[in-house]
Design a protein around this motif. Structure first.
Motif, PDB file in Angstrom:
ATOM      1  N   SER A 194       0.839  -1.194   0.000  1.00  0.00           N
ATOM      2  CA  SER A 194       0.000   0.000   0.000  1.00  0.00           C
ATOM      3  C   SER A 194       0.873   1.242   0.000  1.00  0.00           C
ATOM      4  O   SER A 194       1.894   1.298   0.689  1.00  0.00           O
ATOM      5  CB  SER A 194      -0.937   0.014   1.212  1.00  0.00           C
ATOM      6  OG  SER A 194      -0.210   0.065   2.423  1.00  0.00           O
ATOM      7  N   LYS A 195       0.468   2.219  -0.824  1.00  0.00           N
ATOM      8  CA  LYS A 195       1.175   3.502  -0.913  1.00  0.00           C
ATOM      9  C   LYS A 195       2.674   3.298  -1.146  1.00  0.00           C
ATOM     10  O   LYS A 195       3.507   3.957  -0.542  1.00  0.00           O
ATOM     11  CB  LYS A 195       0.934   4.345   0.338  1.00  0.00           C
ATOM     12  CG  LYS A 195      -0.514   4.719   0.561  1.00  0.00           C
ATOM     13  CD  LYS A 195      -0.688   5.554   1.818  1.00  0.00           C
ATOM     14  CE  LYS A 195      -2.148   5.895   2.052  1.00  0.00           C
ATOM     15  NZ  LYS A 195      -2.348   6.690   3.286  1.00  0.00           N
ATOM     16  N   SER A 196       2.994   2.347  -2.011  1.00  0.00           N
ATOM     17  CA  SER A 196       4.398   2.025  -2.288  1.00  0.00           C
ATOM     18  C   SER A 196       4.696   2.280  -3.759  1.00  0.00           C
ATOM     19  O   SER A 196       3.794   2.596  -4.544  1.00  0.00           O
ATOM     20  CB  SER A 196       4.697   0.572  -1.908  1.00  0.00           C
ATOM     21  OG  SER A 196       4.472   0.368  -0.529  1.00  0.00           O
ATOM     22  N   SER A 197       5.955   2.131  -4.125  1.00  0.00           N
ATOM     23  CA  SER A 197       6.312   2.401  -5.515  1.00  0.00           C
ATOM     24  C   SER A 197       7.532   1.587  -5.930  1.00  0.00           C
ATOM     25  O   SER A 197       8.407   1.283  -5.120  1.00  0.00           O
ATOM     26  CB  SER A 197       6.597   3.895  -5.719  1.00  0.00           C
ATOM     27  OG  SER A 197       7.716   4.294  -4.960  1.00  0.00           O
ATOM     28  N   PHE A 198       7.552   1.231  -7.227  1.00  0.00           N
ATOM     29  CA  PHE A 198       8.696   0.585  -7.869  1.00  0.00           C
ATOM     30  C   PHE A 198       9.150   1.520  -8.998  1.00  0.00           C
ATOM     31  O   PHE A 198       8.398   1.764  -9.942  1.00  0.00           O
ATOM     32  CB  PHE A 198       8.308  -0.780  -8.447  1.00  0.00           C
ATOM     33  CG  PHE A 198       8.019  -1.833  -7.420  1.00  0.00           C
ATOM     34  CD1 PHE A 198       8.981  -2.752  -7.055  1.00  0.00           C
ATOM     35  CD2 PHE A 198       6.773  -1.899  -6.813  1.00  0.00           C
ATOM     36  CE1 PHE A 198       8.713  -3.733  -6.103  1.00  0.00           C
ATOM     37  CE2 PHE A 198       6.495  -2.871  -5.867  1.00  0.00           C
ATOM     38  CZ  PHE A 198       7.463  -3.786  -5.513  1.00  0.00           C
ATOM     39  N   THR A 199      10.356   2.068  -8.883  1.00  0.00           N
ATOM     40  CA  THR A 199      10.865   3.017  -9.877  1.00  0.00           C
ATOM     41  C   THR A 199      12.215   2.531 -10.409  1.00  0.00           C
ATOM     42  O   THR A 199      13.118   2.224  -9.638  1.00  0.00           O
ATOM     43  CB  THR A 199      11.039   4.416  -9.257  1.00  0.00           C
ATOM     44  OG1 THR A 199       9.794   4.829  -8.661  1.00  0.00           O
ATOM     45  CG2 THR A 199      11.448   5.424 -10.312  1.00  0.00           C
ATOM     46  N   ASN A 200      12.311   2.446 -11.744  1.00  0.00           N
ATOM     47  CA  ASN A 200      13.553   2.001 -12.396  1.00  0.00           C
ATOM     48  C   ASN A 200      14.019   0.656 -11.834  1.00  0.00           C
ATOM     49  O   ASN A 200      15.181   0.478 -11.465  1.00  0.00           O
ATOM     50  CB  ASN A 200      14.661   3.046 -12.222  1.00  0.00           C
ATOM     51  CG  ASN A 200      14.305   4.377 -12.862  1.00  0.00           C
ATOM     52  OD1 ASN A 200      13.615   4.419 -13.867  1.00  0.00           O
ATOM     53  ND2 ASN A 200      14.774   5.456 -12.265  1.00  0.00           N
ATOM     54  N   CYS A 201      13.097  -0.271 -11.753  1.00  0.00           N
ATOM     55  CA  CYS A 201      13.395  -1.608 -11.220  1.00  0.00           C
ATOM     56  C   CYS A 201      13.365  -2.637 -12.338  1.00  0.00           C
ATOM     57  O   CYS A 201      12.655  -2.478 -13.336  1.00  0.00           O
ATOM     58  CB  CYS A 201      12.396  -1.988 -10.122  1.00  0.00           C
ATOM     59  SG  CYS A 201      12.483  -0.919  -8.674  1.00  0.00           S
ATOM     60  N   THR A 202      14.141  -3.703 -12.156  1.00  0.00           N
ATOM     61  CA  THR A 202      14.209  -4.755 -13.162  1.00  0.00           C
ATOM     62  C   THR A 202      14.037  -6.118 -12.504  1.00  0.00           C
ATOM     63  O   THR A 202      14.741  -6.441 -11.546  1.00  0.00           O
ATOM     64  CB  THR A 202      15.558  -4.721 -13.906  1.00  0.00           C
ATOM     65  OG1 THR A 202      15.729  -3.431 -14.498  1.00  0.00           O
ATOM     66  CG2 THR A 202      15.597  -5.779 -14.995  1.00  0.00           C
ATOM     67  N   PHE A 203      13.097  -6.892 -13.024  1.00  0.00           N
ATOM     68  CA  PHE A 203      12.912  -8.285 -12.606  1.00  0.00           C
ATOM     69  C   PHE A 203      13.462  -9.152 -13.742  1.00  0.00           C
ATOM     70  O   PHE A 203      12.865  -9.221 -14.819  1.00  0.00           O
ATOM     71  CB  PHE A 203      11.434  -8.605 -12.374  1.00  0.00           C
ATOM     72  CG  PHE A 203      10.829  -7.871 -11.204  1.00  0.00           C
ATOM     73  CD1 PHE A 203      10.694  -8.483  -9.969  1.00  0.00           C
ATOM     74  CD2 PHE A 203      10.390  -6.564 -11.341  1.00  0.00           C
ATOM     75  CE1 PHE A 203      10.139  -7.813  -8.897  1.00  0.00           C
ATOM     76  CE2 PHE A 203       9.828  -5.873 -10.273  1.00  0.00           C
ATOM     77  CZ  PHE A 203       9.706  -6.506  -9.052  1.00  0.00           C
ATOM     78  N   GLU A 204      14.612  -9.769 -13.516  1.00  0.00           N
ATOM     79  CA  GLU A 204      15.265 -10.502 -14.604  1.00  0.00           C
ATOM     80  C   GLU A 204      14.729 -11.917 -14.774  1.00  0.00           C
ATOM     81  O   GLU A 204      14.892 -12.510 -15.828  1.00  0.00           O
ATOM     82  CB  GLU A 204      16.781 -10.535 -14.365  1.00  0.00           C
ATOM     83  CG  GLU A 204      17.432  -9.162 -14.450  1.00  0.00           C
ATOM     84  CD  GLU A 204      18.950  -9.232 -14.389  1.00  0.00           C
ATOM     85  OE1 GLU A 204      19.477 -10.361 -14.229  1.00  0.00           O
ATOM     86  OE2 GLU A 204      19.603  -8.174 -14.488  1.00  0.00           O
TER      87      GLU A 204
END
Length: 472
Positions: free
Chosen positions: A304-314
């Motif tokens: 909740s109220k979180s963010s993923f920025t410039n992330c990579t799931f390989e």
């Protein structure tokens, strides 16, 4: 031989190069004294020892030592070695530097109290059990823990550990750490801070090759920065608030199972091993420039109220039945998946069917609303296009009429101009004609002239003159 010293006091004196086979000290007091080069070759038992403003150096205990009640204040201890096992009870050290302290054998510490102590060069070669230690405003540098050291029910406040080497194991359990810094850690072994209270704690710069664990701990304002974790990293069942993890490489398996993270930040973190967020609750957690190189598990996690920025799931995302509320995805890359698919992977799930149905209806309602809005927008766009097309045709028709009218007017003007030109030409032609005489003028005799005069010119003769008609 064996010595028994009871109620022994040394004041403003020096004991230098003393060797005892064995000693029993009871109520020993040294004040403003110097004890140097003391060697005890047999077991030593001490009780009620007081050292005040005293220098103790080059002391060697070749066998076991048992100390019950040792108070050191405003003194210096340097080059102290205990080769046998040691037991320390009721140890109190205040405002005293301790240098080059080596415990070769196993040691047991009961409720030691250290305040304003600087320890440089402490070596624990074998196992140590430290129970109920209290440390306040202390600095410990060049600490080497070669055996397994268990620190239980400790209370540490304003303590700085620097250049810590842990070939063995350093374990804090059921302890309270406030304003504690662990700097420059080299740990081939493991470090655990389990079931403890960690407040204003910093772990900076170093390498931990073994297990690093904070399982079941309560964390408030902790910073982990510039650390390489080659082994397993676990914060399972940890409640953490204001946690900052930056410039960290976690090469082993990372577990946040059943963890509760609030106002946490992961910045420039590389998870080389598998990551588990199963049953975790994350609120106001940001992932910036984070790379997940192996599989990630989100089984029934709640974000909740979180963010993923410039992330990579390989690699793959398993059990992505997480519940998301106000979660932002910005430039998130998953192999063969776009961000929309990334969102659908986190299919909302609730514990009860009622909640699931409610959420499903809510999603359907939002989808219908979105579809309706899209249809209305498309209809409006089509209507606008039709309106613009009609307007275009009308403008084209008006322009065509105007062109026809202008053409007609031009032709009319041209015809009128021709007519006027013809009329003008005709009028001009009439003006050029000579009018016919009704009768020739009477002939009159010209007066006789001199003989020398010539005849009148022909043009003087009367008669009809031919005039050509001008062609129009």
């Amino acid at each position: 031989g064996n010595s028994l010293l009871v109620d022994f006091k040394v004041t403003k004196s020096a004991l230098i190069s003393v060797e005892l086979a064995g000693v029993t000290l009871a109520r020993f007091t040294a004040q403003s004294a110097a004890l140097e080069k003391i060697t005890i070759t047999d077991e030593a038992q001490m009780a009620a020892i007081k050292l005040t403003n005293t220098s103790l150096s080059n002391v060697v205990f070749e066998e076991a030592v048992s100390v019950d009640g040792l108070k050191i204040a405003d003194s210096t201890l340097s080059s102290v070695e205990i080769h046998g096992s040691s037991i320390f009870k009721r140890l109190v050290v205040k405002n005293s530097p301790l240098d080059d302290i080596t415990l070769v054998g196993a040691s047991i510490w009961h409720a030691p109290v250290l305040s304003g102590v600087e320890i440089s060069g402490l070596v624990l070669k074998k196992s140590a059990v430290i129970e109920g230690i209290s440390m306040k405003s202390c600095e410990i540098s060049d600490l080497s823990i070669q055996g397994d050291t268990l620190i239980e029910k400790a209370v540490l406040s304003k303590v700085v550990f620097s250049d810590v080497s842990v070939p063995g194991a350093l374990s804090f359990h059921s302890s309270k750490l406030d304003k504690v810094q662990l700097l420059g850690v080299s740990a081939p072994g493991k470090i655990t801070l389990d079931s403890s209270s960690l407040k204003n704690v910093a772990l900076e710069k170093g390498v931990v090759s073994g297990l690093f664990s904070m399982s079941g701990s309560a964390v408030n304002n902790m910073r982990i920065e510039g650390i390489v974790f080659n082994g397993e990293f676990t914060m399972a069942q940890t409640k953490a608030k204001k946690l900052s993890v930056s410039s960290v490489n976690i090469r082993g398996v990372a577990s946040f199972t059943k963890a509760v993270l609030s106002a946490a930040e992961f910045d420039s973190v590389i998870f080389s091993g598998k990551v588990h967020f199963d049953y975790a609750k994350l609120k106001k957690v940001t992932f910036n420039n984070v790379v997940f190189k192996d599989d990630v598990h989100f089984a029934r996690a709640v974000f909740s109220k979180s963010s993923f920025t410039n992330c990579t799931f390989e690699k793959k995302i398993f059990n992505p039945d997480a519940a998301l509320k106000k979660v932002d995805f910005d430039n998130v890359q998953v192999p063969d998946l776009d961000e929309i698919t990334m969102r659908t992977l986190f299919a909302p799930s609730k514990k009860t069917k009622k909640a699931e149905l409610k959420l499903k209806k809510k999603l359907e309602k939002e989808q219908k609303k979105a579809a309706k809005a899209n249809a209305a927008a498309a209809k409006k766009a089509a209507k606008q296009r039709e309106k613009e097309l009609k307007k275009h045709h009308a403008e084209k028709k008006v322009a065509s009429k105007a062109d026809a009218k202008a053409k007609k007017q031009a032709m009319k003007a041209e015809a009128k101009a021709k007519k006027q030109a013809a009329k003008a030409a005709k009028k001009k032609g009439k003006a050029e004609k000579v009018p016919k005489a009704s009768a020739p003028p009477p002939k009159t005799k010209a007066p006789k002239a001199a003989k020398t005069s010539k005849k009148a010119p022909k043009s003087a003769k009367g008669g009809k003159k031919k005039v050509k008609k001008s062609k129009v």
